[in-house]
Write a protein that holds these residues in place. Structure first.
Motif, PDB file in Angstrom:
ATOM      1  N   ASN A  72      25.494 -37.872  17.410  1.00  0.00           N
ATOM      2  CA  ASN A  72      25.125 -37.518  16.040  1.00  0.00           C
ATOM      3  C   ASN A  72      24.234 -36.288  16.098  1.00  0.00           C
ATOM      4  N   LEU A  73      24.734 -35.144  15.627  1.00  0.00           N
ATOM      5  CA  LEU A  73      24.046 -33.877  15.828  1.00  0.00           C
ATOM      6  C   LEU A  73      22.707 -33.819  15.085  1.00  0.00           C
ATOM      7  N   VAL A  74      22.645 -34.379  13.885  1.00  0.00           N
ATOM      8  CA  VAL A  74      21.383 -34.329  13.149  1.00  0.00           C
ATOM      9  C   VAL A  74      20.343 -35.221  13.818  1.00  0.00           C
ATOM     10  N   SER A 111      15.278 -17.373   0.293  1.00  0.00           N
ATOM     11  CA  SER A 111      16.303 -18.062   1.065  1.00  0.00           C
ATOM     12  C   SER A 111      15.650 -19.078   1.974  1.00  0.00           C
ATOM     13  N   THR A 112      16.457 -20.028   2.419  1.00  0.00           N
ATOM     14  CA  THR A 112      15.926 -21.083   3.270  1.00  0.00           C
ATOM     15  C   THR A 112      17.032 -21.616   4.165  1.00  0.00           C
ATOM     16  N   ALA A 113      16.630 -22.320   5.192  1.00  0.00           N
ATOM     17  CA  ALA A 113      17.595 -22.982   6.052  1.00  0.00           C
ATOM     18  C   ALA A 113      18.218 -24.145   5.299  1.00  0.00           C
ATOM     19  N   PRO A 114      19.451 -24.527   5.623  1.00  0.00           N
ATOM     20  CA  PRO A 114      20.078 -25.655   4.915  1.00  0.00           C
ATOM     21  C   PRO A 114      19.371 -26.954   5.257  1.00  0.00           C
ATOM     22  N   ARG A 115      19.313 -27.833   4.277  1.00  0.00           N
ATOM     23  CA  ARG A 115      18.727 -29.150   4.518  1.00  0.00           C
ATOM     24  C   ARG A 115      19.706 -29.997   5.327  1.00  0.00           C
ATOM     25  N   LEU A 116      19.210 -30.580   6.422  1.00  0.00           N
ATOM     26  CA  LEU A 116      20.052 -31.475   7.208  1.00  0.00           C
ATOM     27  C   LEU A 116      20.010 -32.878   6.607  1.00  0.00           C
ATOM     28  N   SER A 117      21.119 -33.590   6.757  1.00  0.00           N
ATOM     29  CA  SER A 117      21.260 -34.890   6.113  1.00  0.00           C
ATOM     30  C   SER A 117      21.575 -35.960   7.148  1.00  0.00           C
ATOM     31  N   ILE A 118      21.165 -37.186   6.838  1.00  0.00           N
ATOM     32  CA  ILE A 118      21.467 -38.326   7.708  1.00  0.00           C
ATOM     33  C   ILE A 118      22.754 -39.016   7.275  1.00  0.00           C
ATOM     34  N   GLN A 119      23.371 -38.530   6.189  1.00  0.00           N
ATOM     35  CA  GLN A 119      24.601 -39.137   5.708  1.00  0.00           C
ATOM     36  C   GLN A 119      25.783 -38.583   6.500  1.00  0.00           C
ATOM     37  N   PRO A 120      26.461 -39.382   7.305  1.00  0.00           N
ATOM     38  CA  PRO A 120      27.590 -38.867   8.087  1.00  0.00           C
ATOM     39  C   PRO A 120      28.742 -38.469   7.177  1.00  0.00           C
ATOM     40  N   GLY A 121      29.495 -37.464   7.629  1.00  0.00           N
ATOM     41  CA  GLY A 121      30.662 -37.044   6.880  1.00  0.00           C
ATOM     42  C   GLY A 121      30.394 -35.991   5.836  1.00  0.00           C
ATOM     43  N   THR A 122      29.127 -35.633   5.583  1.00  0.00           N
ATOM     44  CA  THR A 122      28.805 -34.598   4.613  1.00  0.00           C
ATOM     45  C   THR A 122      28.626 -33.269   5.336  1.00  0.00           C
ATOM     46  N   GLU A 123      28.682 -32.170   4.558  1.00  0.00           N
ATOM     47  CA  GLU A 123      28.535 -30.851   5.163  1.00  0.00           C
ATOM     48  C   GLU A 123      27.128 -30.624   5.694  1.00  0.00           C
ATOM     49  N   ALA A 159      22.643 -18.609   5.966  1.00  0.00           N
ATOM     50  CA  ALA A 159      21.522 -18.898   5.085  1.00  0.00           C
ATOM     51  C   ALA A 159      21.895 -18.391   3.717  1.00  0.00           C
ATOM     52  N   ILE A 160      21.185 -18.797   2.717  1.00  0.00           N
ATOM     53  CA  ILE A 160      21.550 -18.479   1.351  1.00  0.00           C
ATOM     54  C   ILE A 160      20.421 -17.713   0.712  1.00  0.00           C
ATOM     55  N   ASN A 161      20.696 -16.559   0.127  1.00  0.00           N
ATOM     56  CA  ASN A 161      19.727 -15.757  -0.602  1.00  0.00           C
ATOM     57  C   ASN A 161      20.009 -15.892  -2.089  1.00  0.00           C
ATOM     58  N   VAL A 162      19.010 -16.213  -2.862  1.00  0.00           N
ATOM     59  CA  VAL A 162      19.175 -16.394  -4.298  1.00  0.00           C
ATOM     60  C   VAL A 162      18.328 -15.377  -5.013  1.00  0.00           C
ATOM     61  N   ALA A 205      26.092 -26.917   9.832  1.00  0.00           N
ATOM     62  CA  ALA A 205      24.761 -27.029   9.241  1.00  0.00           C
ATOM     63  C   ALA A 205      23.681 -27.065  10.307  1.00  0.00           C
ATOM     64  N   VAL A 206      23.901 -27.807  11.405  1.00  0.00           N
ATOM     65  CA  VAL A 206      22.903 -27.894  12.479  1.00  0.00           C
ATOM     66  C   VAL A 206      22.706 -26.530  13.138  1.00  0.00           C
ATOM     67  N   GLU A 207      23.797 -25.808  13.385  1.00  0.00           N
ATOM     68  CA  GLU A 207      23.682 -24.476  13.984  1.00  0.00           C
ATOM     69  C   GLU A 207      22.930 -23.530  13.058  1.00  0.00           C
ATOM     70  N   SER A 208      23.230 -23.607  11.772  1.00  0.00           N
ATOM     71  CA  SER A 208      22.505 -22.759  10.820  1.00  0.00           C
ATOM     72  C   SER A 208      21.016 -23.108  10.796  1.00  0.00           C
ATOM     73  N   TRP A 209      20.716 -24.393  10.878  1.00  0.00           N
ATOM     74  CA  TRP A 209      19.310 -24.828  10.932  1.00  0.00           C
ATOM     75  C   TRP A 209      18.603 -24.228  12.144  1.00  0.00           C
ATOM     76  N   ARG A 210      19.273 -24.262  13.312  1.00  0.00           N
ATOM     77  CA  ARG A 210      18.629 -23.787  14.540  1.00  0.00           C
ATOM     78  C   ARG A 210      18.433 -22.272  14.544  1.00  0.00           C
ATOM     79  N   LYS A 211      19.356 -21.536  13.912  1.00  0.00           N
ATOM     80  CA  LYS A 211      19.319 -20.080  13.999  1.00  0.00           C
ATOM     81  C   LYS A 211      18.535 -19.423  12.875  1.00  0.00           C
ATOM     82  N   TRP A 212      18.292 -20.172  11.803  1.00  0.00           N
ATOM     83  CA  TRP A 212      17.629 -19.535  10.663  1.00  0.00           C
ATOM     84  C   TRP A 212      16.212 -19.132  11.019  1.00  0.00           C
ATOM     85  N   ASN A 213      15.774 -17.985  10.488  1.00  0.00           N
ATOM     86  CA  ASN A 213      14.427 -17.492  10.787  1.00  0.00           C
ATOM     87  C   ASN A 213      13.900 -16.748   9.576  1.00  0.00           C
ATOM     88  N   LEU A 214      12.579 -16.656   9.503  1.00  0.00           N
ATOM     89  CA  LEU A 214      11.929 -15.920   8.427  1.00  0.00           C
ATOM     90  C   LEU A 214      12.116 -14.423   8.641  1.00  0.00           C
TER      91      LEU A 214
END
Length: 1010
Positions: free
Chosen positions: A726-728, A578-590, A543-546, A596-605
Motif C-alpha cells: 500500500n503506497l500511501v 498551489s499545493t501537493a495533492p492530498r494522499l488518501s487512505i481509501q484504496p482505489g481512489t486517485e 501540482a496544481i496552480n490556482v 499521487a504518491v509520486e507527486s507528493w514526494r516530488k512537490w516542493n515550494l
C-alpha cells in the motif's frame, strides 16, 4: 362701542330661546326618567342572566374536573392491579415484573413506569442485603451512588423496576418528597401521590404508591394505624406523566368557544417544598402549572374546581374566553335598547369623547406595559447572564481543582530520572489532563467567540510536535478500537511557524475525536501540507496552480492533459496558490494511486527554492480522513451548527454535545481560515481546514524550532528496507523512519526485497514488513529465504501491525519475525524497538531539573501557600521549593490572616500564594483583612483613610480554578498583586516568580520609604 354691541348681541342670542330652554328641560327630564326606568329593568334582567351564565360556567368547569379526575383514577387503578400479581406470585422476579408491565401497558397509557418497593425495618436491613446481594443505595445530589447510611428506622429500596428505570435498590424513602407519600400509603392503606417533579422540559411527573400488606389482606383487615404499619410488607409504585395525561384529557376542550381551562398542582404549605418550586415562603399559595395552552395561569380565574387525591391537591381553573358581563348584557339588550335610543342620541357626543379618552388611556397603558416588560426582560437577562457566569465559574473551579493535582504531580514527576518510555507515559498522562481542561474550556470558548471576546496568540510553535501531542491524547481510544491512526506531514512544512498552537491543537483534536467517534474499523490519516503562495510559478511535477483572478486551472509544466484528473481537481478548492495533492487512505481512489504518491514526494515550494527559505506568509492545510460511516450530503451544513449533529434523534448511536465542530469552524474563521467537509455515506469523511501562518528568520534557534522528534543519534544513518504494497501507508511509515534520520528503501513485494538485499548487501541493517501489506505465507517465505542467505542470518525482521492475537504473533515469531512494532506508530516506541533490534539499550531520559540559577531564584524567601485542598497545597509547595524557597502552608483564609499577624520579626513572609474559593473565609476576604492589618500597623498610614499601606505591603498572588475575566478583576480590586490559574503550569509559575523577584508584578504599587 362697536365691540359692546357685539357682546350684547351674543347675550341676546343666548337668552332668546328662553321658553324653548324650559321645554327642552322638560323633555330631557322625561327622557332621563324613561332611560332610568329602562336601565333599571335592564339591570335586573342583566343580573339574572349573568347569574345563570356564571352558574353554568362553574358547572362546566366542575365537569372538566370530573373528566380529568376520572382519567387519573382509571390509570392508577389499572396500574395498581399489579398488586394482585405481587400477591399471587411468591417467587416474583424482575423479569416477570417487566413482562407484566409491558403486556399491560395498554391499560395505563400514561403510566409506563412501575416498580415494587420493599419495606425493610432497620433490624432487617442486613438480612435484606444478604438476600439480594446488594446494599441499599442512595443517589446524592451530585448524582453519585453511595450506600445508604444506617440512620433510619426503616428503608424502602426498589427491588423490581421496568426497563426505563435504573434505580434498583435505591432507597426511595430517603427523599422527603417521596417519603411522605410512602408513609401515608402505609398508614392509610389508600393510594397516595407524591408531589410533582420535573421530568423534562415543560413536563412534570408524580409518583403514586399503594401499600401491600400480604396476600389477601388490605386496609379493611386492620383497625388501627399501628396494625397497618406492623403488617406492611412493601409498596407498589407508579410514575405518571401528569403533563401528558392532563394534556390529552383537557386538550379536547380547547376548541370550546366559552372557556379556557388551566390545570395546576397545589403545593401543600405544610410540605416545606415552596423553595423546591421556586415559591416565596411568604406566598399565600404555591402552584405548578400542568396544563395551560392559553397561557392564562397568571390571571384570576372565574371558576375553580378543587379535588384532593390522598395528600395532594389539584385545581382546575376556568377562564371565560369572552366577558360574561357583556354576554349577559347582549342577551337582554334588545328591548331596553329601543327605550334607550333617545338617551344614546343625547349622549352621543359624550360617548365619543369617552371613547377617545379610553383610546388614549389604552395607548398609555400599552406604553407603560411595554416599558414594564422591557424592565422585567432586562432584569431577567442580567440575572440569566449572572447565573450562567456563576455556573461556568463553579463548574470550571470544581473540575480544575482536582486536575491541578494531576497535572502538577506529573510536572513534578517529569523532573525525576525517567526512561524514554516512562517519560512518554508521564507526558501522555499530562497531555490527557490538559485535554480535559481543554474540554472544560470548550463551552467557555463558544461563549467567548459568540460574544466577540476570543483573543488569539501569535507565538512560534512546531507543527509536527503539536500534531504528535494531539495523537497522544487518543492513544488509549485508538488501541481499544483497534484502529490505525497515523500522521503524514509534508517535508516542505516549516519546522516552526507563528500562530496560535493552543487553538491549532483544539481544532485538530476535535476533528480527530470526531473521526474516532464515527469510525468502527479501518484507519484515520492526518495529512498536513503547505500552500505555495507563488501563484504564477510553474512546477516540474504534478501540482496544481490556482489563479484567483482566472477561473482557468493550468496543469504543471511538462504535464500536458486535455482534462483534469481528480487529483488536479483537489487544487481547485485551494485559493491563492498551489499545493501537493492530498494522499488518501481509501484504496482505489486517485489520491491513493502511485501517481499521487509520486507527486507528493516530488512537490516542493517554489518560493522556498528561489529564496532558500519559506515565505513569510503562507497557508497550512491539515486534513483528517477516516473510514467511518460518512455523512449524507444534505446533512453536511448542519454539522457546524452549535449543539447539532447529523443524526439528532434520541436513538442515535453516537453521543456528544455537538459543539466540537462548531467551535472548530468558529476558530478557523476567527483565524481567517476556512474549513470544509467532503463525505461519502458508508465510505468515510474528510475534514480539511486552511490556516494562514507566518514564518520569520528570527525563529531559528528558538527552543520550539528544534528538530522533532529529537531521536537517538545511534539511529542516525541507519539503513532499512520497508516492505508494504500500500503506497500511501508505505509513505506514512517511511515518514516516521525518516524523522529518526533513518535511510529507507521502499519495496512492495518479496521478490523486490530479495533483489534489494542482493544489491545492497550488508549495508542493510533491518527489514520492516507491514503485516497488512503481505500475507502470512509470503512473510514466512520471505523470512525463511532471508535466514537461508549466509550474509543475512542475523538480519532483524520487524513486523508492523495492530494488536494481534497471541497465537498469530507466535506463528510470526516462529516464522522468523524478530520483533513486533505495535501500531499506531509513535516515534519513541519505533526508536526503542529499532535500538533493541540493533542490540542497543535505549538511553534513559535525562533528568528534567530546574536550572542551577532557577534553583536559587527564591533563595531565603519565605512563602506561605494558602489552600483548603491538601493536594493543591502539596503541588504548590513542591514547585516553589524547587526554586529554593522556604515554604509553609495553611488550610484556609482565617489561618492565613493569623499566620501573617503572628509571624516573628525575623520570620516575616516575602510572598503569599493564596487560593480564592475556600470555605469560611475566601481568598478575597483574607486579602482585604491582611491589607487592613498592614494599614493599622503602620504609624504613618493608620491616620489616613486609605485601603492599603505604601510602606509595608506583602505581595499576594491569587491562585484559582476560576478562569472568568471577572474573577481576575475582583482579585485586583481586593488588593492582590498578581494572578495564576489552575492547573499550575511550570512556565507560568516561573514567569510570575521572575516578576516577583524583579518587583514587577501585575498590580504592584509604587512603595514609599520612610
Amino acid at each position: 362701542m362697536e365691540g359692546a354691541d357685539v357682546s350684547s348681541l351674543r347675550w341676546v342670542l343666548y337668552r332668546k330661546p328662553n321658553s324653548c330652554f324650559r321645554h327642552w328641560t322638560a323633555r330631557v327630564l322625561f327622557i332621563a326618567l324613561g332611560w332610568m326606568l329602562a336601565c333599571g329593568v335592564g339591570a335586573l334582567l342583566w343580573k339574572d342572566a349573568l347569574r345563570s351564565m356564571e352558574q353554568e360556567f362553574r358547572l362546566k368547569c366542575v365537569n372538566r374536573k370530573e373528566v380529568l379526575k376520572s382519567e387519573v383514577e382509571n390509570n392508577l387503578n389499572a396500574s395498581f392491579a399489579i398488586v394482585g400479581l405481587t400477591a399471587s406470585l411468591p417467587n416474583l422476579n424482575n423479569e416477570i415484573w417487566m413482562t407484566y408491565a409491558r403486556r399491560t401497558l395498554f391499560l395505563r397509557p400514561y403510566v409506563t413506569r412501575l416498580l415494587y418497593v420493599e419495606r425493610v425495618i432497620a433490624s432487617e436491613r442486613a438480612a435484606f442485603e444478604r438476600k439480594w446481594n446488594s446494599s441499599i443505595l442512595y443517589v446524592t445530589p451530585q448524582n453519585t451512588v453511595i450506600r445508604r447510611p444506617d440512620n433510619d428506622t426503616e428503608y424502602s429500596p426498589i427491588v423490581f423496576e421496568t426497563e426505563d428505570e435504573h434505580y434498583l435498590f435505591v432507597d426511595s424513602g430517603a427523599y422527603p418528597r417521596y417519603r411522605s407519600a410512602i408513609d401515608a400509603a402505609r398508614d392509610t392503606g389508600l393510594f397516595t401521590l407524591s408531589p410533582v417533579t420535573p421530568r423534562a422540559k415543560n413536563s412534570w411527573q408524580m409518583g403514586a404508591y399503594l401499600a401491600y400488606y400480604g396476600r389477601g389482606r388490605d386496609l379493611t383487615n386492620f383497625s388501627s394505624v399501628a396494625e397497618r404499619r406492623q403488617a406492611c410488607k412493601g409498596y407498589v409504585g407508579t410514575v405518571m406523566n401528569v403533563t401528558e395525561l392532563f394534556h390529552r384529557v383537557l386538550f379536547q376542550f380547547t376548541d370550546d368557544v366559552d372557556m379556557d381551562v388551566v390545570a395546576v398542582f397545589v403545593v401543600n404549605p405544610m410540605s416545606g417544598l415552596y423553595s423546591y418550586y421556586n415559591c416565596s415562603a411568604s406566598a399565600s399559595d404555591c402552584t405548578v402549572v400542568l396544563f395551560d395552552p392559553a397561557r392564562r395561569a397568571h390571571e384570576v380565574s372565574k371558576a375553580v374546581a378543587l379535588w384532593d387525591y390522598g395528600t395532594q391537591s389539584f385545581s382546575v381553573r376556568c377562564f371565560p374566553k369572552q366577558n360574561l358581563t357583556l354576554l349577559a348584557l347582549r342577551a337582554i339588550i334588545a328591548w331596553p335598547l329601543l327605550m334607550s335610543l333617545v338617551v344614546i342620541f343625547c349622549f352621543i357626543i359624550v360617548c365619543l369623547v369617552l371613547k377617545r379618552m379610553q383610546a388614549i388611556e389604552k395607548d398609555v397603558a400599552v406604553m407603560e406595559k411595554m416599558d414594564e416588560d422591557l424592565k422585567v426582560a432586562k432584569v431577567a437577562a442580567e440575572a440569566a447572564d449572572k447565573a450562567k457566569s456563576n455556573f461556568l465559574a463553579t463548574v470550571s473551579h470544581e473540575i480544575r481543582t482536582p486536575m491541578n493535582g494531576v497535572i502538577g504531580m506529573t510536572n513534578l514527576l517529569m523532573g525525576t530520572d525517567l526512561t524514554d518510555q516512562q517519560l512518554e507515559y508521564v507526558k501522555i498522562a499530562q497531555a490527557s489532563g490538559n485535554a480535559l481542561i481543554a474540554l472544560i474550556n470548550d463551552v467557555l470558548d463558544l461563549s467567548k467567540i459568540e460574544a466577540g471576546r476570543m483573543e488569539l496568540e501569535a507565538v512560534p510553535f512546531n507543527i509536527r510536535k503539536e500534531v504528535d501531542c494531539v495523537f497522544h491524547l487518543f492513544d488509549e481510544t485508538v488501541q481499544q478500537k483497534k484502529l490505525e491512526m497515523s500522521m503524514l506531514v509534508h517535508n516542505t512544512v516549516p519546522t516552526c511557524v507563528i500562530g496560535d498552537p493552543g487553538r491549532f491543537r483544539q481544532i485538530l483534536g476535535n476533528l480527530i475525536g470526531n473521526a474516532l467517534k464515527f469510525t468502527k474499523e479501518g484507519s484515520i490519516l492526518v495529512c498536513v501540507r503547505v500552500m505555495d503562495p507563488n501563484q504564477g510559478s510553474s512546477s516540474d511535477f504534478t501540482a496544481i496552480n490556482v489563479d484567483q483572478n482566472s477561473p482557468d486551472t493550468h496543469s504543471s509544466q511538462g504535464l500536458i492533459t486535455e482534462t483534469l484528473s481528480e487529483v488536479e481537481l483537489e487544487g481547485l478548492r485551494l485559493r491563492g496558490g498551489s499545493t501537493a495533492p492530498r494522499l488518501s487512505i481509501q484504496p482505489g481512489t486517485e489520491f491513493n494511486s502511485r501517481e499521487a504518491v509520486e507527486s507528493w514526494r516530488k512537490w516542493n515550494l517554489k518560493t522556498s527554492a528561489l529564496n532558500c527559505k519559506p515565505p513569510s506568509h503562507f497557508t497550512i492545510i491539515a486534513s483528517v480522513e477516516d473510514t467511518g460511516i460518512g455523512i449524507p450530503q444534505h446533512l453536511e451544513k448542519r454539522l457546524f451548527q452549535p449543539f447539532s449533529q447529523a443524526n439528532s434523534s434520541t436513538s442515535r448511536e453516537h453521543g456528544g454535545t455537538g459543539i466540537g465542530l462548531s467551535i472548530c469552524e468558529k476558530l478557523v474563521k476567527l483565524m481567517n481560515g476556512e474549513i470544509t467537509v467532503t463525505s461519502n455515506v458508508g465510505v468515510g469523511s474528510v475534514f480539511e481546514f486552511f490556516l494562514p501562518v507566518k514564518f520569520h528568520d528570527a525563529l531559528e534557534g528558538k527552543p520550539c524550532c528544534s528538530k522533532f522528534p529529537a531521536g537517538d543519534k545511534r539511529l542516525s544513518g541507519m539503513h532499512v528496507v520497508l516492505v508494504d504494497n500500500n503506497l500511501v501507508r508505505q509513505e506514512v511509515t517511511a515518514n516516521y523512519l525518516q524523522c529518526l534520520d533513518i535511510y529507507v528503501d521502499l519495496v512492495e513485494d518479496m521478490e523486490s526485497t530479495l533483489e534489494l538485499l542482493r544489491i545492497k548487501g550488508t549495508s542493510l541493517q533491518a527489514i520492516l514488513v507491514d503485516l497488512e501489506g503481505l500475507s502470512l505465507a509470503s512473510i514466512a517465505d520471505l523470512t525463511s529465504t532471508v535466514r537461508n542467505m549466509p550474509s543475512f542470518k542475523a538480519l532483524p525482521v520487524l513486523g508492523l501491525s495492530l494488536a494481534l492475537p497471541p497465537l498469530i504473533e507466535k506463528e510470526l515469531r516462529d516464522a522468523g519475525v524478530s520483533y513486533m512494532v505495535k501500531k499506531p506508530l509513535r516515534h519513541s516506541s519505533l526508536a526503542c524497538v529499532l535500538l533493541e533490534a540493533m542490540n542497543l539499550t535505549p538511553t534513559p531520559a535525562t533528568k528534567r531539573a530546574v536550572k542551577v540559577d532557577d534553583s536559587k531564584l527564591l533563595s531565603d524567601k519565605r512563602i506561605l501557600v494558602v489552600d483548603d485542598n491538601m493536594v493543591n497545597r502539596r503541588v504548590a509547595t513542591s514547585m516553589l521549593k524547587k526554586y529554593g524557597a522556604i515554604v509553609s502552608s495553611v488550610n484556609g483564609g482565617a489561618e492565613a490572616v493569623d499566620a501573617v499577624k503572628n509571624r516573628k520579626e525575623d520570620e516575616k513572609l516575602d510572598l503569599i500564594v493564596m487560593d480564592i474559593q475556600m470555605p469560611e473565609m475566601d481568598g478575597w476576604e483574607a486579602t482585604r483583612r491582611i491589607r487592613n492589618w498592614e494599614v493599622e500597623n503602620c504609624f504613618i498610614c493608620r491616620t489616613k483613610n486609605i485601603s492599603w499601606c505604601r510602606h509595608h505591603r506583602l505581595p499576594i498572588v491569587a491562585v484559582t480554578a476560576d478562569v472568568l475575566k471577572g474573577t481576575h478583576t475582583e482579585c485586583i480590586n481586593s488588593g492582590m498583586d498578581d494572578y495564576l490559574t489552575k492547573p499550575l503550569d511550570q512556565k507560568q509559575l516561573h514567569s510570575l516568580l521572575e516578576r516577583f523577584v524583579g518587583k514587577d508584578m501585575f498590580n504592584s504599587p509604587e512603595y514609599e520609604q520612610f
